[in-house]
Design a protein around this motif. Structure first.
Motif, mmCIF file in Angstrom:
data_model
loop_
_atom_site.group_PDB
_atom_site.id
_atom_site.type_symbol
_atom_site.label_atom_id
_atom_site.label_comp_id
_atom_site.label_asym_id
_atom_site.label_seq_id
_atom_site.Cartn_x
_atom_site.Cartn_y
_atom_site.Cartn_z
ATOM 1 N N ALA A 48 -17.035 -0.725 2.086
ATOM 2 C CA ALA A 48 -15.896 -0.240 1.088
ATOM 3 C C ALA A 48 -14.877 -1.236 0.992
ATOM 4 C CB ALA A 48 -15.584 1.240 1.224
ATOM 5 N N ASP A 49 -14.238 -1.322 -0.307
ATOM 6 C CA ASP A 49 -13.012 -1.995 -0.570
ATOM 7 C C ASP A 49 -11.698 -1.127 0.224
ATOM 8 O OD1 ASP A 49 -14.476 -3.975 -1.939
ATOM 9 O OD2 ASP A 49 -14.303 -3.148 -3.916
ATOM 10 N N GLY A 50 -11.171 -2.243 0.508
ATOM 11 C CA GLY A 50 -9.599 -1.711 0.995
ATOM 12 C C GLY A 50 -8.795 -1.031 -0.168
ATOM 13 N N ALA A 51 -7.756 -0.211 0.062
ATOM 14 C CA ALA A 51 -6.953 0.267 -0.795
ATOM 15 C C ALA A 51 -5.905 -0.834 -1.577
ATOM 16 C CB ALA A 51 -5.899 1.082 -0.021
ATOM 17 N N ASP A 52 -5.777 -0.677 -2.682
ATOM 18 C CA ASP A 52 -5.143 -1.433 -3.381
ATOM 19 C C ASP A 52 -3.428 -1.404 -3.105
ATOM 20 O OD1 ASP A 52 -3.858 -3.179 -5.414
ATOM 21 O OD2 ASP A 52 -4.127 -1.756 -7.005
ATOM 22 N N ASN A 53 -3.036 -2.484 -2.535
ATOM 23 C CA ASN A 53 -1.645 -2.589 -1.847
ATOM 24 C C ASN A 53 -0.597 -2.181 -2.957
ATOM 25 O OD1 ASN A 53 -2.110 -2.966 0.733
ATOM 26 N ND2 ASN A 53 -2.746 -4.947 0.349
ATOM 27 N N LEU A 54 -0.842 -2.645 -4.236
ATOM 28 C CA LEU A 54 0.082 -2.552 -5.280
ATOM 29 C C LEU A 54 0.189 -1.083 -5.531
ATOM 30 C CD1 LEU A 54 1.918 -3.933 -7.046
ATOM 31 C CD2 LEU A 54 0.334 -4.243 -8.752
ATOM 32 N N ALA A 62 7.222 6.614 -4.988
ATOM 33 C CA ALA A 62 7.139 7.879 -5.472
ATOM 34 C C ALA A 62 7.389 8.960 -4.596
ATOM 35 C CB ALA A 62 5.773 8.376 -6.305
ATOM 36 N N ALA A 63 6.803 8.628 -3.263
ATOM 37 C CA ALA A 63 7.033 9.809 -1.985
ATOM 38 C C ALA A 63 8.410 9.361 -1.407
ATOM 39 C CB ALA A 63 5.830 9.491 -0.990
ATOM 40 N N GLY A 64 9.153 8.161 -1.785
ATOM 41 C CA GLY A 64 10.654 8.089 -1.104
ATOM 42 C C GLY A 64 10.231 7.285 0.213
ATOM 43 N N GLN A 65 9.312 6.575 0.317
ATOM 44 C CA GLN A 65 8.756 5.667 1.564
ATOM 45 C C GLN A 65 9.076 4.366 1.187
ATOM 46 O OE1 GLN A 65 8.286 7.266 4.770
ATOM 47 N NE2 GLN A 65 8.371 9.228 3.600
ATOM 48 N N TYR A 66 10.542 4.248 0.994
ATOM 49 C CA TYR A 66 10.756 2.686 0.319
ATOM 50 C C TYR A 66 10.608 1.544 1.389
ATOM 51 C CZ TYR A 66 13.109 5.919 -2.660
ATOM 52 O OH TYR A 66 13.373 6.926 -3.453
ATOM 53 N N GLU A 67 10.825 1.576 2.788
ATOM 54 C CA GLU A 67 10.680 0.655 3.394
ATOM 55 C C GLU A 67 8.949 0.341 3.573
ATOM 56 O OE1 GLU A 67 12.234 -1.511 5.086
ATOM 57 O OE2 GLU A 67 14.197 -0.700 5.054
ATOM 58 N N LEU A 68 8.029 1.554 3.597
ATOM 59 C CA LEU A 68 6.789 1.286 3.544
ATOM 60 C C LEU A 68 6.119 0.677 2.326
ATOM 61 C CD1 LEU A 68 5.658 4.435 5.640
ATOM 62 C CD2 LEU A 68 5.630 2.135 6.243
ATOM 63 N N ALA A 69 6.803 1.048 1.034
ATOM 64 C CA ALA A 69 6.539 0.346 0.056
ATOM 65 C C ALA A 69 6.734 -1.030 -0.159
ATOM 66 C CB ALA A 69 7.447 1.154 -1.264
ATOM 67 N N ILE A 70 7.952 -1.419 0.418
ATOM 68 C CA ILE A 70 7.911 -2.950 0.438
ATOM 69 C C ILE A 70 6.965 -3.665 1.220
ATOM 70 C CG2 ILE A 70 9.720 -4.697 1.548
ATOM 71 C CD1 ILE A 70 12.075 -2.762 0.560
ATOM 72 N N ARG A 71 6.698 -3.174 2.136
ATOM 73 C CA ARG A 71 5.342 -3.936 3.210
ATOM 74 C C ARG A 71 4.323 -3.874 2.117
ATOM 75 N NH1 ARG A 71 6.284 -0.799 8.918
ATOM 76 N NH2 ARG A 71 8.407 -1.511 9.208
ATOM 77 N N SER A 72 3.848 -2.834 1.490
ATOM 78 C CA SER A 72 2.775 -2.675 0.587
ATOM 79 C C SER A 72 2.778 -3.611 -0.484
ATOM 80 C CB SER A 72 2.666 -1.317 0.254
ATOM 81 O OG SER A 72 1.478 -1.368 -0.350
ATOM 82 N N PHE A 73 4.085 -3.761 -1.094
ATOM 83 C CA PHE A 73 4.236 -4.854 -2.267
ATOM 84 C C PHE A 73 4.178 -6.089 -1.826
ATOM 85 C CE2 PHE A 73 6.584 -1.385 -4.570
ATOM 86 C CZ PHE A 73 5.638 -1.062 -5.296
ATOM 87 N N ASN A 74 4.625 -6.609 -0.357
ATOM 88 C CA ASN A 74 4.394 -7.711 0.365
ATOM 89 C C ASN A 74 3.142 -8.096 0.538
ATOM 90 O OD1 ASN A 74 7.253 -8.461 0.183
ATOM 91 N ND2 ASN A 74 7.443 -7.615 2.110
ATOM 92 N N ARG A 75 2.099 -7.173 0.911
ATOM 93 C CA ARG A 75 0.928 -7.356 1.270
ATOM 94 C C ARG A 75 -0.245 -7.642 -0.183
ATOM 95 N NH1 ARG A 75 1.567 -3.374 5.113
ATOM 96 N NH2 ARG A 75 0.623 -1.730 3.559
ATOM 97 N N ALA A 76 0.451 -6.942 -1.229
ATOM 98 C CA ALA A 76 -0.171 -7.160 -2.534
ATOM 99 C C ALA A 76 0.103 -8.544 -3.137
ATOM 100 C CB ALA A 76 0.475 -5.991 -3.505
ATOM 101 N N ALA A 77 1.496 -8.941 -2.557
ATOM 102 C CA ALA A 77 1.578 -10.505 -3.042
ATOM 103 C C ALA A 77 0.655 -11.485 -2.343
ATOM 104 C CB ALA A 77 3.097 -10.608 -2.795
ATOM 105 N N ILE A 78 0.516 -11.035 -1.007
ATOM 106 C CA ILE A 78 -0.360 -12.040 -0.340
ATOM 107 C C ILE A 78 -1.805 -11.856 -0.818
ATOM 108 C CG2 ILE A 78 -1.624 -12.097 2.043
ATOM 109 C CD1 ILE A 78 1.211 -11.208 3.041
ATOM 110 N N ASP A 79 -2.223 -10.669 -1.233
ATOM 111 C CA ASP A 79 -3.658 -10.391 -1.700
ATOM 112 C C ASP A 79 -3.894 -11.215 -2.896
ATOM 113 O OD1 ASP A 79 -4.219 -8.685 0.307
ATOM 114 O OD2 ASP A 79 -4.023 -6.787 -0.794
#
Length: 196
Positions: A48-54, A62-79
């Protein structure tokens, strides 16, 4: 003086060596191989494909988890191999949620430079400017967002209305809580309250 653990250690090493030499490999020790001599967790689809980091980043905001969101957006930039306007907008929105207004403004301005056609980015920049007390600039930004959106977004219209009301009433009390709405691409709105 001999320690009592030496015979146990020798027996354990011998057990591993024999298990590795057997036709079953380490699977005979109960490590759960899949028959191809590779370890994997049961119930996980390795194809299976991994989750879309963006998308994950937007959900975390939306869940208020801003630090985790920043990490996810950074991974999306790498992707993606680049930092595009949507990633910059997500980073700016997450930093706004953390109260890092300077960083948020910088990232949202960079996002606007890369893609000036997205009303969502202009709206979120307007929210940052309102939070920083730059009311006149924020009103102009909200007007730009409203025009780009052709007046279709209720959130952008509400933000423009709140900004205009706030600029007309200079003596607003600090007890009032204005609810500005951050907007992302798609159907979801984020809500942010002034006075983070």
């Amino acid at each position: 003086m001999k320690t009592p653990t030496r015979p146990f250690t020798a027996l354990l090493i011998l057990n591993f060596a024999l298990a590795a030499c057997s036709s079953g490999g380490f699977g005979t020790l109960g490590f759960g191989t899949n028959g191809n001599d590779t370890l994997d967790a049961p119930g996980v689809d390795l194809r299976a494909d991994g989750a879309d980091n963006l998308e994950t980043g937007h959900r975390l905001v939306a869940a208020g988890q801003y630090e985790l969101a920043i990490r996810s957006f950074n991974r999306a930039a790498i992707d993606r191999g680049t930092v595009d306007a949507e990633i910059l907008s997500g980073l700016g929105t997450a930093n706004l949620g953390l109260g890092r207004l300077g960083q948020a403004e910088t990232q949202l301005r960079r996002a606007v430079q890369r893609d000036a056609t997205q009303p969502e980015i202009w709206n979120n920049l307007g929210v940052v400017l309102m939070e920083r007390g730059k009311n006149a600039d924020a009103i102009q930004i909200f007007r730009k967002a409203f025009a780009l959106d052709n007046g279709e977004s209720v959130s952008i219209r509400d933000n423009l209305r709140l900004a205009l009301e706030k600029s007309e009433n200079f003596d607003t009390s600090s007890d009032s809580i204005d609810e500005y709405k951050l907007v992302r691409r798609g159907s979801a709105d984020y809500l942010i309250r002034s006075g983070l």
